[in-house]
Design a protein around this motif. Structure first.
Motif: not given
Length: 166
Positions: A51, A55, A63, A66-67, A142, A146, A149
């Motif tokens: 992920n 990203s 992302c 977040t990840h 992902i 991506n 977002s």
């Protein structure tokens, strides 16, 4: 007349909020992919590495935020996260992780057929078929998040921590 706009940029539509049914379907896909990855025996930290690497390639700040937090909560080290963008130049990733990262990269940028074949061959050396499939699905998913977002310009807000007292 100038082609450059003056004034503030227009506010972006949060497409996940504007089209909740489509976003819900993407979220359900993500949940199914997470289950496929677990069933294939992929460690949650490996999924987060994929992920994060995807990203990074896409430049998705939301992302990445977040990840990164998810990976740290899952026990990933700050060192490995810090060198992830240069994973080929380190020895801190396992053969399976390296194969998954290479595969995720060619899913994200499939234009180089030679790199694609090389990554797939390397994955076949160390990953089972269900693991290869799961890594590809994680990367596909992902990539989709991506784009949601990035196009929505989801903001990254600073997370302030309260300093611990001695």
């Amino acid at each position: 007349m100038s082609s450059h706009a003056t004034g503030p940029a227009p506010r972006r539509i949060f497409i996940d909020k504007q089209s909740p049914k489509a976003f819900h379907a993407l979220t359900q896909t993500s949940e199914a992919v997470r289950a496929v990855a677990a069933d294939a025996g992929l460690d949650r930290t490996l999924v987060e590495l994929v992920n994060l690497r995807v990203s990074q390639m896409n430049g998705c700040a939301y992302c990445l935020d977040t990840h990164t937090r998810a990976a740290l909560r899952g026990g990933e080290s700050a060192q490995r996260l810090g060198v992830l963008a240069a994973w080929r130049d380190t020895e801190v990733f396992t053969l399976s992780e390296r194969a998954a990262l290479a595969l995720a990269e060619v899913v994200t940028d499939p234009t180089d057929a030679i790199a694609q074949e090389s990554a797939y061959a390397a994955a076949r050396e160390v990953l089972a078929d269900d693991q290869i499939s799961a890594v590809i699905w994680v990367a596909i998913t992902i990539n989709a998040f991506n784009r949601v977002s990035i196009m929505s310009k989801h903001p990254v807000r600073e997370v302030r921590t309260v300093p611990s007292r001695p």
